[in-house]
Scaffold this motif. Structure first.
Motif: not given
Length: 796
Positions: A324, A328, A331, A340
């Motif tokens: 990720k 992250w 995302l 994911h």
């Protein structure tokens, strides 16, 4: 005895050598200064267009080829093997042993199956070391970032193994003859395909010296270039040197690097690993990793422990997690977020459930492990490894389609292990072993990847179901056989519903949207909107068929993007209709169809939430559920249609070439006995210069020109016609059966599906059946995962 010295003295010496290295680099006019504090290969000040210093391609020192110089080399068992001193400028935290001061090059001139028969050997055999864990890292043309991320992650895992004091590994577990140790095998698929900066990384680590490689040895063509070296430091994903700062931060790692001369696909790389090197080392556990997958700091130990605790475990896999990025950020890409969520639910429900049964349909080749003795064939040459490599030699009309399923060789291997005659092997899922991997970030790459997965998994499932009788001939107990047969029955039902997935999703869309046409919803004009959305849905499906039959995803990016956007918008409307129906269901819970719909939704999505909470991993529900819902029709429609429309594309390997490269030079003529004469291309100063140039290229990171795609003419049109004919037959059966199902189910009064009457039409009955099926399968998956979780709590 190896002289390691005091840690503090060594760290002081590292600083002195880095300082002298920096002065030498600046004195030579080389712009690649090393960061003295961290040993960084990244420039202290980034280059810019306004900078007065050099900007652009890295300068390369001219290397004079010394054609007149000759060197006598002693052959080893008749093979060209050289022990070459590492560059003098290479910093060695540990010294005193030849495996760290010299790298060994072997020009292999045979097929991997003939490696041991032709008396090729490895250093570990000569040193009489016991190999407990043999790790293979396969790569093609991945860049240096992915390569260093994977190798550094593996080296940190080896350091963790050696840090376990109350274990069979111990401090010298990496090399002690009387204790288990680890060997890392890196197999690169094609000398001309490997990324140039990965070669620079290997030079920087001291593993290879490219000038020593030869194309031919005594008239025999070199099939692979094998390098053996024990490195005592690492390169992280930022290309920074990582030295042992504490006792077990980084430990020496035995590396076996196999650079195949020709590109022959990943299955051939695994054949070098299993059939050439593993028979010599006789490891206990073999671990398979793809470049781009980064194992967690303790993941390899957890995988190994699954075999150490249970003697009947033949294979195991960890959790494949989506990489990720920092904070992250990956995302933010909805395609990455949807994958994911898909990966997480598979690792929470599917893999634990299959592990509880004892048979996992597929151990991902990107991160899995096998017990070496379980892979062995019988005396007649039949067995797991024979089936695993069978796809490499298949061709066209010499086989049938159900033998061509060996495209999914990892799935075939899993089935052959649990069905091995006279054996009782099982497969396990190890939740604690996490491996992060890169997933496709663009739609064309994603569609191409899933085409291979879907086609392979479909036919491998058919293969396993067709040969289910082999399970009865295995050595499992009758209870285990009954459990496995139940799982195969469950898989059969899933295969049938996967076959009708496109038709069922369209039926569900039409029924759900048409239900709000009922006057009780008081939505004026909604019938017109629903008619438009249903025609848009059907039209997009037809368009996907046309795209898939004649366009590659990379050549029709916008067509596929528009289809994905249309499906996402239609999904939003479908969710709105579902919410309206759910509200109506709560108001009229006594209505049979409404009550069953609520129970089905609770069983399905409730199992998602409950299992995620019980596994203490619920964050994907918050970050990725929305993108997954929007991409769900893409997963079902676009991917399945493209996969079935391109069923004829079975790329077993590359075309054999008749030309022999001579750019590396050749070894000619025996002089006396086992001594040959070779041309010396470089002296020690040149080797040091090549090393410094590699560091500079890693720092500057100049753009790598992309090779022009090559077009190959088909040698045998019959092969192409055969697979095209199979594609046509399967596609015709699939499309017609899904269309026929939709016509039959939707021929009734769709609008009255959710009314309060008890009159059952075909549409109502089918809807009830689908809701019940989804609920039952969700309960089975949830129950299996709970059995796994309970076992994990009590057994660790």
């Amino acid at each position: 005895m190896e002289d390691e010295g005091d840690v503090a003295d060594e760290k002081a010496e590292y600083g002195d050598r880095l300082g002298s290295l920096r002065e030498e680099s600046e004195g030579d006019g080389d712009q690649s200064t090393l960061n003295e504090e961290k040993g960084s290969l990244v420039p202290d000040t980034p280059f810019s267009h306004s900078d007065t210093r050099h900007f652009g391609p890295a300068p390369v020192r001219p290397q004079a080829r010394r054609l007149g110089d000759k060197k006598k080399v002693l052959l080893k068992h008749g093979h060209y093997v050289r022990d070459l001193p590492v560059p003098r400028r290479l910093i060695l935290p540990k010294r005193g042993t030849r495996e760290m001061t010299e790298t060994r090059y072997t020009a292999v001139t045979c097929d991997p199956d003939e490696y041991a028969k032709n008396r090729f050997t490895l250093r570990q055999v000569e040193m009489n070391r016991q190999t407990e864990m043999f790790i293979v890292i396969t790569m093609y043309n991945e860049d240096d970032v992915l390569f260093c991320r994977t190798l550094y992650g593996v080296m940190k895992n080896i350091a963790h193994l050696c840090s376990r004091k109350n274990s069979s590994w111990g401090p010298d577990g990496w090399k002690k003859a009387s204790a288990p140790h680890v060997v890392v095998c890196i197999v690169s698929d094609g000398r001309k395909q490997i990324h140039p900066r990965v070669m620079d990384c290997l030079v920087a680590l001291g593993i290879i010296q490219p000038h020593a490689m030869k194309n031919m040895v005594l008239g025999q063509i070199t099939t692979a270039h094998v390098w053996e070296y024990t490195t005592s430091f690492a390169l992280d994903a930022d290309r920074r040197f990582r030295y042992p700062e504490s006792s077990f931060d980084i430990v020496p790692t035995q590396i076996l690097f196999c650079l195949k001369e020709k590109n022959a696909k990943k299955i051939n790389s695994h054949r070098w690993f299993f059939n050439a090197f593993a028979p010599l080392l006789q490891p206990n556990v073999c671990i398979l990793i793809d470049v781009g997958t980064r194992p967690g700091p303790k993941s390899l130990y957890y995988l190994w422990k699954a075999f150490d605790l249970n003697s009947n475990v033949a294979g195991a896999c960890g959790e494949i997690a989506v990489y990720k990025g920092k904070w992250w950020r990956g995302l933010l890409n909805p395609l990455v977020a949807s994958q994911h969520y898909e990966y997480k639910m598979s690792n929470i429900l599917d893999k634990p459930c299959e592990s509880a049964f004892g048979y996992i349909n597929v151990l991902p080749g990107a991160f899995s492990a096998y017990r070496y003795i379980a892979l062995q064939n019988d005396k007649n040459g039949h067995g797991p490894l024979a089936s695993y490599f069978k796809g490499e030699v298949l061709s066209g009309q010499n086989t049938d389609m159900f033998t061509a399923v060996y495209l999914a060789e990892d799935r075939i291997l899993c089935f052959e292990l649990i069905a091995k005659p006279g054996s009782e092997w099982v497969l396990r899922y190890v939740k604690s072993a996490v491996g992060e991997t890169d997933v496709p970030e663009t739609l064309p790459e994603f569609i191409g990847q899933r085409r291979r997965w879907l086609n392979g998994s479909f036919f491998a499932s058919i293969y396993a179901l067709y040969h289910v009788g082999q399970v009865l001939r295995s050595g499992h107990s009758w209870f285990r056989k009954a459990v496995l047969l139940f799982e195969f029955g469950y898989n059969l039902i899933n295969v049938i519903f996967a076959w009708f997935a496109v038709g069922n999703f369209f039926i569900f869309f039409v029924i759900l949207t048409s239900s709000v046409n009922d006057p009780s919803f008081n939505l004026k004009g909604v019938s017109i909107l629903n008619t438009l959305t249903q025609y848009a849905y059907a039209g997009t499906i037809v368009a996907c068929f046309l795209f898939s039959m004649g366009n590659r995803p990379k050549g029709a990016r916008w067509k596929y993007r528009i289809a994905v956007v249309i499906f996402a918008v239609l999904t939003i409307w479908m969710v709105v209709c579902a919410v309206l129906c759910a509200v109506k269901a709560l108001q009229q819970f006594n209505t049979p169809m409404y009550s069953r719909m609520v129970l089905s939704l609770l069983a399905t999505y409730g199992s998602f939430v409950a299992a995620s909470l019980l596994f203490m991993d619920p964050w994907h529900l918050l970050t990725s559920f929305g993108p997954y819902m929007l991409f769900s029709p893409t997963f079902i429609n676009v991917l399945n249609i493209y996969a079935f429309c391109n069923l004829h594309d079975f790329s077993w390997g590359t075309k054999a070439t008749t030309t022999v490269d001579t750019d590396l030079g050749v070894v000619r003529g025996i002089l006396k006995g086992d001594t040959v004469e070779v041309e010396v291309d470089y002296d020690k100063d040149d080797v040091d210069n090549v090393y410094m140039d590699a560091l500079h290229r890693l720092k500057v990171r100049e753009p790598i020109p992309k090779p022009k795609p090559k077009s190959f003419a088909e040698d045998e049109e019959a092969v192409k016609d055969y697979y095209a004919n199979v594609r046509t037959n399967v596609l015709l059966a699939w499309a017609l059966s899904n269309s026929f199902l939709a016509v039959i189910i939707l021929s009734g009064n769709v609008t009255s599906t959710f009314d309060g009457s008890n009159n059952y039409t075909v549409t109502k009955a089918y809807m009830l059946f689908i809701l019940a099926f989804v609920a039952i399968t969700s309960i089975i998956r949830f129950g299996g995962s709970m059995i796994y979780l309970i076992g994990r709590v009590f057994t660790g």
